[in-house]
Write an enzyme that holds these catalytic residues in place. Structure first.
Site, PDB file in Angstrom:
ATOM      1  CE  LYS A 189     -11.701  -8.365   7.331  1.00 16.67           C
ATOM      2  NZ  LYS A 189     -10.467  -9.103   7.528  1.00 16.67           N
ATOM      3  CG  ASP A 195      -1.877  -5.511  -2.742  1.00 18.78           C
ATOM      4  OD1 ASP A 195      -3.091  -5.429  -2.507  1.00 18.78           O
ATOM      5  OD2 ASP A 195      -0.993  -5.089  -1.972  1.00 18.78           O
ATOM      6  CG  HIS A 250      -6.289  -2.046   1.249  1.00 23.59           C
ATOM      7  ND1 HIS A 250      -4.938  -1.952   1.408  1.00 23.59           N
ATOM      8  CD2 HIS A 250      -6.824  -1.013   1.931  1.00 23.59           C
ATOM      9  CE1 HIS A 250      -4.665  -0.900   2.165  1.00 23.59           C
ATOM     10  NE2 HIS A 250      -5.794  -0.314   2.493  1.00 23.59           N
ATOM     11  CD  GLN A 278      -0.146  -8.992  -0.153  1.00 23.02           C
ATOM     12  OE1 GLN A 278       0.329  -7.876  -0.274  1.00 23.02           O
ATOM     13  NE2 GLN A 278      -0.997  -9.301   0.813  1.00 23.02           N
ATOM     14  NE  ARG A 320       2.376  -9.311   4.818  1.00 24.56           N
ATOM     15  CZ  ARG A 320       1.080  -9.316   4.507  1.00 24.56           C
ATOM     16  NH1 ARG A 320       0.264 -10.176   5.097  1.00 24.56           N
ATOM     17  NH2 ARG A 320       0.603  -8.466   3.636  1.00 24.56           N
ATOM     18  CG  HIS A 375      -3.813  -0.423  -2.733  1.00 23.89           C
ATOM     19  ND1 HIS A 375      -2.642  -1.092  -3.022  1.00 23.89           N
ATOM     20  CD2 HIS A 375      -4.138  -0.763  -1.462  1.00 23.89           C
ATOM     21  CE1 HIS A 375      -2.275  -1.803  -1.962  1.00 23.89           C
ATOM     22  NE2 HIS A 375      -3.152  -1.624  -1.008  1.00 23.89           N
ATOM     23  CB  CYS A 399      -0.996   0.029   1.138  1.00 22.91           C
ATOM     24  SG  CYS A 399      -1.198  -1.488   2.041  1.00 22.91           S
TER      25      CYS A 399
END
Length: 603
Positions: free
Chosen positions: A428, A347, A474, A345, A327, A349, A298
């Site tokens: 979410k 991912d 997200h 990911q 992580r 946004h 992000c």
RNA sequence: GCUGCUGUAGCUCAGUGGUAGAGCACUUCCUUGGUAAGGAAGAGGCCAUGGGUUCAAUCCCCAUCAGCAGCUCCA
């Protein structure tokens, strides 16, 4: 994504449990009651064999039951067989189960007499004014709210499955007990079926298939929790990435690339250091400045957004990245490709105005549906609402939650409610998929975020000329490539559909002199970007058939004199032993159709 | 991280207080075979790593690393 295990905790498994839980076939008790009673039976047998034992909790769970025990000696697998035998004996000798309501003091007195310290703690957990019951069979009794079956000599079948450690009351600061898992059914048939299912789960394990099919490896020498994708799985990933790329470009997403290493200060601004710091790796210095490896994508995307002023006319901005993040995961949780320390990911946004929120979420919901159905997954969606600790005004939470609901309605997506399950920065929708073995996994997610736009102080100019705050959505569809594809290996049992199979076609010449023909077909298919292997090494045809089968290659093309002369191929589909002779052009048309439609079948 | 278990050839696994074996895979030779293992020979292991006990350790003890079943935590 969380995996629901065969012996999943009851809090997770309630839905799955209720289906099979209705009393049936003249049995006056539901299956969960039987299993709870069998856990008592097991506990009493353990007591007989290990007199000093202290008991924790022993509930029924989705596929069976467990009991937590404090024993001085660790149990071994073979001890389970002895406990099973003892259970048979106890059930025969003292089958009658009795429920007795006692006073709190009486319960305490009895537990103290037996020095059942955990049960004494459990007693204190029972709210004042609630009835306290004790269930007994023979000379063994347990503080328990029930219900139980009436007699242990009813016809049922059970098996003790495994032993593991489990913290008392699930708290890692409390002592660790030994947990015995088992299962029970009314009929032998159902028990056998369940055991067979467990075998099937083992056979499909992505770690096992990963080795057998030469898909991936992990290396102690390289560090735990890091996946090495071999060429076979590289092909699978590549096919899926291309699919995802196309589907997203079609929906107005734009692809970006951001650095893996960013200034530590950026993670202070984003709040990751504060809220997520425990998952992040140590920082390091470059010249005089501290840097960190990113745990999320992000902040990088916000950097791009913030490079210029945005008008409401620019929005929504849909930024996508296959972003690799790192992580910290505790060593004990690492698991094949499913739980790792570095992963990519899918991912994205979406920066949008509050007005656009609903439409944008609806778009994500549609994308999730398209993607998951392509893999043959069915799914359930959960709306997760405001948790206790949350940022952002109640009004904006209200508005975002309404947008999520509205989007679901627009797409006719039924929502289960996950009250208070939202992230601290916004509500979410999570999607739980069901794989071909009936197991549930948390996978796709779409989350509203009011926090990051605030922290990075990003805006857009609205139609009224005012500077306003965009909302960030997200979303991840697959979650991570590692976890998704790991799950996919198990879902397909290594038999990938044509479009994403590691190798799509094996060409097998019957004799060496047919190699040229096979090579020609190989070349032709390869020019059309098919993943194809001409198995022209010296050796027997039968052996090559066996090898192609071992690697679950969708199609084998076997060619000898006749085929070479006629321009045909003998086609053998995965999973069959029959061959079908057809012109090569006809086979090619079949391939094209299967690939184009991303067919789950080979016909 | 915690509890318990495990680490022997590329893979699956035997085995022993006196420095190791099988099947498959691999290499070479023979076999030219029409749909799931043709035949023969060969190569391959510092028995996870580091300490200890012992005359002697792959085997016993301790630590580390990695894996497995779970717990806790997660994409």
């Amino acid at each position: 994504m969380r995996r629901t295990r065969p012996w999943e905790d009851p809090r997770e498994g309630v839905n799955a449990m209720s289906a099979q839980d209705a009393p049936r076939d003249g049995e006056p008790f539901p299956l969960s009651t039987l299993r709870h009673s069998v856990s008592h039976l097991m506990a009493s047998a353990v007591q007989k064999l290990y007199p000093g034992v202290k008991f924790g909790f022993g509930p029924a769970i989705e596929h069976g039951f467990y009991y937590d025990l404090d024993l001085p000696e660790p149990l071994e697998e073979k001890d389970l067989r002895a406990i099973e035998k003892e259970m048979e004996r106890v059930a025969k000798r003292s089958p009658q189960m009795v429920c007795e309501t006692v006073t709190r003091d009486e319960a305490r007195r009895r537990l103290e007499a037996k020095n059942q310290t955990y049960k004494l703690e459990a007693l204190e957990l029972i709210p004042q004014g609630e009835a306290i019951t004790v269930y007994r069979h023979g000379d063994w009794e347990d503080l328990c709210e029930g219900p139980h079956v009436d007699r242990l000599d009813r016809k049922f079948h059970f098996k003790l499955l495994n032993i593991a450690g489990a913290y008392w009351r699930g708290d890692e600061k409390r002592p660790m007990l030994q947990r015995i898992y088992g299962t029970a059914f009314w009929s032998k048939d159902e028990l056998d079926q369940h055991l067979k299912w467990l075998e099937e789960v083992k056979l499909r394990d992505h770690r096992k298939l990963g080795t057998e099919l030469d898909l991936f490896s992990t290396h102690g020498d390289a560090g735990a929790g890091f996946v090495f994708w071999h060429p076979h799985l590289g092909a699978v990933r590549r096919a899926i990435e291309e699919f995802m790329y196309q589907e997203q470009v079609r929906r107005g997403y734009e692809f970006v690339y951001t650095p893996h290493v960013l200034r530590e200060d950026l993670f202070k601004t984003s709040g990751h250091l504060e809220n997520y710091g425990e998952m992040m790796y140590e920082g390091f210095g470059i010249e005089t400045t501290r840097y960190r490896v990113k745990p999320m994508n992000c902040p990088g995307h916000v950097m791009i957004y913030a490079t210029r002023a945005h008008s409401y006319r620019d929005l929504p901005l849909r930024m996508a990245e296959l972003g690799t993040v790192y992580r910290f995961e505790r060593s004990g949780v690492l698991h094949g490709m499913m739980r790792v320390r570095g992963f990519t990911q899918d991912d994205s946004h979406i920066f949008c105005t509050p007005d656009q929120l609903e439409t944008e979420i609806a778009g994500v919901v549609e994308l999730v549906d398209t993607v998951l159905r392509t893999f043959g997954y069915t799914y359930t969606a959960y709306l997760a609402t405001r948790p206790e600790k949350a940022i952002g005004s109640p009004e904006i939470w209200e508005r975002a939650t309404k947008a999520l609901r509205g989007a679901a309605e627009l797409r006719q997506l039924p929502l289960e409610l996950d009250e208070g399950g939202g992230a601290f920065y916004g509500p979410k929708i999570d999607f739980k998929i069901k794989d071909s073995l009936g197991r549930e996994w948390q996978m796709s997610t779409v989350q509203c975020d009011f926090n990051l736009p605030e922290r990075f102080d990003i805006h857009f100019t609205d139609s009224d000329g005012q500077q306003k705050r965009p909302i960030m959505v997200h979303r991840a569809i697959l979650g991570s490539m590692e976890r998704f594809i790991g799950g996919l290996i198990e879902h397909f049992a290594g038999k990938f559909p044509l479009w994403c199979a590691p190798k799509q076609v094996a060409l097998i010449p019957i004799r060496e002199e047919h190699t040229a023909y096979c090579k020609k077909l190989e070349h032709e298919l390869r020019q059309d970007l098919y993943r194809v292997d001409c198995m022209d090494a010296p050796g027997h045809m039968n052996n090559k058939i066996k090898e192609a089968q071992h690697f679950q290659i969708p199609f084998m093309l076997i060619a000898g004199e006749r085929e070479a002369a006629e321009g045909t191929v003998a086609v053998r589909r995965r999973g069959t032993r029959e061959q079908q002779v057809m012109p090569f052009s006809e086979f090619k048309a079949l391939l094209d159709r299967l690939r184009k439609t991303r067919s789950l079948e080979l016909v």
